[in-house]
Design a protein around this motif. Structure first.
Motif, mmCIF file in Angstrom:
data_model
loop_
_atom_site.group_PDB
_atom_site.id
_atom_site.type_symbol
_atom_site.label_atom_id
_atom_site.label_comp_id
_atom_site.label_asym_id
_atom_site.label_seq_id
_atom_site.Cartn_x
_atom_site.Cartn_y
_atom_site.Cartn_z
ATOM 1 N N ASP A 1 -8.345 -23.707 4.605
ATOM 2 C CA ASP A 1 -8.086 -22.349 5.103
ATOM 3 C C ASP A 1 -6.932 -22.285 6.105
ATOM 4 O OD1 ASP A 1 -10.193 -21.324 3.575
ATOM 5 O OD2 ASP A 1 -11.650 -21.665 5.176
ATOM 6 N N HIS B 1 -13.619 -28.456 -0.382
ATOM 7 C CA HIS B 1 -13.260 -27.453 0.648
ATOM 8 C C HIS B 1 -14.414 -27.402 1.653
ATOM 9 C CE1 HIS B 1 -11.242 -23.476 1.755
ATOM 10 N NE2 HIS B 1 -12.396 -23.383 2.385
ATOM 11 N N ASP C 1 -17.543 -25.086 1.391
ATOM 12 C CA ASP C 1 -16.899 -24.250 2.416
ATOM 13 C C ASP C 1 -17.727 -24.265 3.702
ATOM 14 O OD1 ASP C 1 -15.028 -22.558 3.575
ATOM 15 O OD2 ASP C 1 -15.657 -20.772 2.475
ATOM 16 N N HIS D 1 -6.840 -20.006 0.746
ATOM 17 C CA HIS D 1 -7.744 -18.877 0.979
ATOM 18 C C HIS D 1 -6.836 -17.652 0.893
ATOM 19 C CE1 HIS D 1 -10.944 -16.795 3.670
ATOM 20 N NE2 HIS D 1 -10.033 -15.891 3.345
ATOM 21 N N HIS E 1 -12.427 -21.069 -2.850
ATOM 22 C CA HIS E 1 -13.647 -20.240 -2.962
ATOM 23 C C HIS E 1 -13.377 -18.900 -3.670
ATOM 24 C CE1 HIS E 1 -11.881 -18.646 0.708
ATOM 25 N NE2 HIS E 1 -12.208 -19.707 1.400
HETATM 26 ZN ZN LIG Z 1 -11.830 -19.861 3.379
#
Ligand SMILES: [Zn+2]
Length: 525
Positions: free
Chosen positions: A107, A78, A403, A214, A244
């Motif tokens: 995301d 990610h 991320d 997300h 995450h």
């Molecule tokens: Zn995110």
């Protein structure tokens, strides 16, 4: 394990060399778990060709790995490295961590939507043209798809729009995208219904690729948001990757056990459930995240008009204040980057302290920053706890992700004050969480950074040091590897990452970059 030694080429054997590159005498962790074993690794034509206690033939180049761990290049499941790659294809902060492959399009936001003129294939061609130093794979972002078809309004898609969106997802996956992603805290992706998310995830299920999300909320409604993500997986029949995973805000820290129980229940019901996690107590998001998603209905100009509307201010202010109270005060927010030159002084400052330095109310400063920067202000929020990060990293279904963005200490990508995860994540897991906190063992950590994420997104020749796999390799010193990027100064590369090989080319040698740009665009399956 022994102390670090400088890597030295053992000599060049010229025409008599059998292999392009041989890595000698390191402790090899092949990515599949299990303890390390001392072995040589031979590379030819960009592939791993031999892993053996002693490789007899010479390499045109040889690296002395005695005392070092030798692992597959790290696969960052990610990443936001696509943001700067055209401006700076070196992707320095990624490759110096040992990251050789990033999975972008996270995301809900990808650089392509799946339309004919915005296809995965066109994106891949463009990206290959800039010769990035690392490999790129991408999910297709369902927010990008929705934006292209439905626009920025908070409304249901019509049947015709839904059919068009499904076709776009099909096309992107058919061209090589490695999953579908959502960012349900962001507009316009957040305006999708459960039915829409299921319909758009079915094409991923058909290719055994994941739905990565997300979540709609990561604090007080974390568990309900996990339920939604897992319902998408069940409805579409695909694996779920919770992006995450975290428990934001002190009062939500005790939800760790319930978070895991949700994944347990989903697995018991037949849904493959996984998550990724980054090793920091702060997240990074847009400042607009302090406001309810309904305020974003219609896009940025509509949002800014609502912020300026005195009639709406009480509700918006109360919502933002509640989010601030959850975190513990205005200084739990740090301003990462702005667009407007006149706001540069805010970058790297805590919001409460910055407002105090201006003699102003922090809410008023927040609104003004958003207005002057067209809604585009990046922030960090300090809301998580190491106690949960330890457990998330150690959990068998957890993978490591950054991320983060890719940036450099020099050049055009050195801007603002980004989250240090973009430069520190993987060394930080190996140094702080493996060596210092002993949250997990080294042999448990390596698969979470290599083979497991590669398998989740079906990068079938990545993530293992096994003959036939692509030659993406990292050499690091387990005794010294550490991140140096901090929230105060993110522009610092890690230490202890001594060599990085991408597709058989040595991109970092003796801890220094060689200038090779050996990355490729990778397609799933
Ligand atoms: Zn995110």
């Amino acid at each position: 394990m022994a102390r670090a030694r400088p890597l030295a080429a053992l000599g060049r054997a010229g025409d008599r060399a059998a292999y392009d590159l041989v890595i000698r005498g390191g402790t090899v962790f092949d990515g599949r778990g299990g303890p390390g074993r001392v072995a040589d690794v031979a590379i030819q034509g960009g592939k791993i060709v031999e892993v053996a206690p002693r490789v007899a033939q010479r390499g045109s180049e040889e690296l002395d790995a005695r005392g070092l761990a030798v692992t597959p290049g790290f696969v960052d499941i990610h990443s936001h490295a696509e943001g700067n790659v055209r401006a700076d294809p070196r992707c320095e902060s990624a490759i110096r961590q040992g990251i050789t492959t990033v999975v972008v399009g996270a995301d809900g936001s990808s650089s392509f939507s799946g339309e004919a003129d915005q296809s995965f294939a066109a994106w891949a061609d463009q990206l290959a043209g800039v010769r990035p130093s690392i490999n790129f794979a991408s999910m297709v972002g369902l927010g990008s798809v929705r934006e292209a078809v439905v626009g920025e309004a908070d409304r249901r898609a019509t049947a015709d729009e839904l059919a068009r969106m499904v076709a776009m997802v099909e096309r992107a996956l058919g061209e090589g995208a490695c999953g579908v992603s959502t960012g349900l805290e962001y507009a316009p992706g957040a305006f999708a219904s459960l039915e829409e998310l299921i319909a758009l995830s079915r094409p991923a299920a058909a290719r055994r690729l994941p739905y990565a999300s997300h979540l709609r909320n990561e604090d007080d409604r974390l568990l309900e948001s996990m339920d939604e993500a897992l319902a998408v997986g069940k409805g579409a029949g695909c694996a779920v990757q919770v992006s995450h995973l975290k428990q934001q805000g002190t009062r939500n820290w005790p939800k760790y056990e319930a978070s895991i129980a949700r994944l347990d229940a989903a697995r018991a019901g037949g849904t493959e459930a996984w998550f990724d996690v980054y090793p920091y107590e702060a997240y990074s998001t847009g400042m607009s995240n302090l406001f309810p998603i309904s305020a974003l209905d219609g896009g940025t100009s509509a949002f800014l008009a609502r912020l300026a509307d005195p009639a709406q201010q009480p509700v918006l202010r109360a919502y933002a204040q509640a989010k601030i109270d959850l975190l513990g005060g205005w200084d739990q927010i740090q301003i990462a980057s702005v667009r407007a030159p006149e706001d540069r002084a805010a970058e790297g400052k805590r919001l409460g302290a910055y407002a105090a330095s201006l003699g102003r109310d922090p809410y008023a400063v927040t609104v003004e920053l958003l207005q002057r920067n067209q809604g585009s202000v990046a922030t960090l929020g300090f809301g998580m706890t190491d106690a949960n990060i330890d457990r998330l990293l150690a959990h068998p279904w957890g993978m490591v992700c950054s991320d983060g963005g890719a940036f450099a200490v020099d050049g055009p990508s050195r801007r603002g004050s980004p989250h240090p995860r973009g430069a520190g994540t993987f060394p930080r897991v190996l140094g702080r969480y493996v060596r210092e906190r002993k949250a997990l063992s080294l042999e448990a950590a390596i698969p979470k950074m290599t083979a497991v994420p590669a398998q989740r997104v079906r990068l079938t020749d990545r993530g293992q040091l096994v003959p036939g796999f692509a030659a993406d390799v990292v050499l690091f010193d387990p005794a010294t590897v550490a991140d140096r990027a901090t929230f105060a100064n993110p522009f610092q590369y890690p230490v202890g990452i001594l060599a990085v090989v991408v597709n058989g080319q040595v991109a970092v040698r003796d801890g220094q970059r060689t200038g090779e740009g050996g990355g490729r665009v990778l397609r799933a399956g």
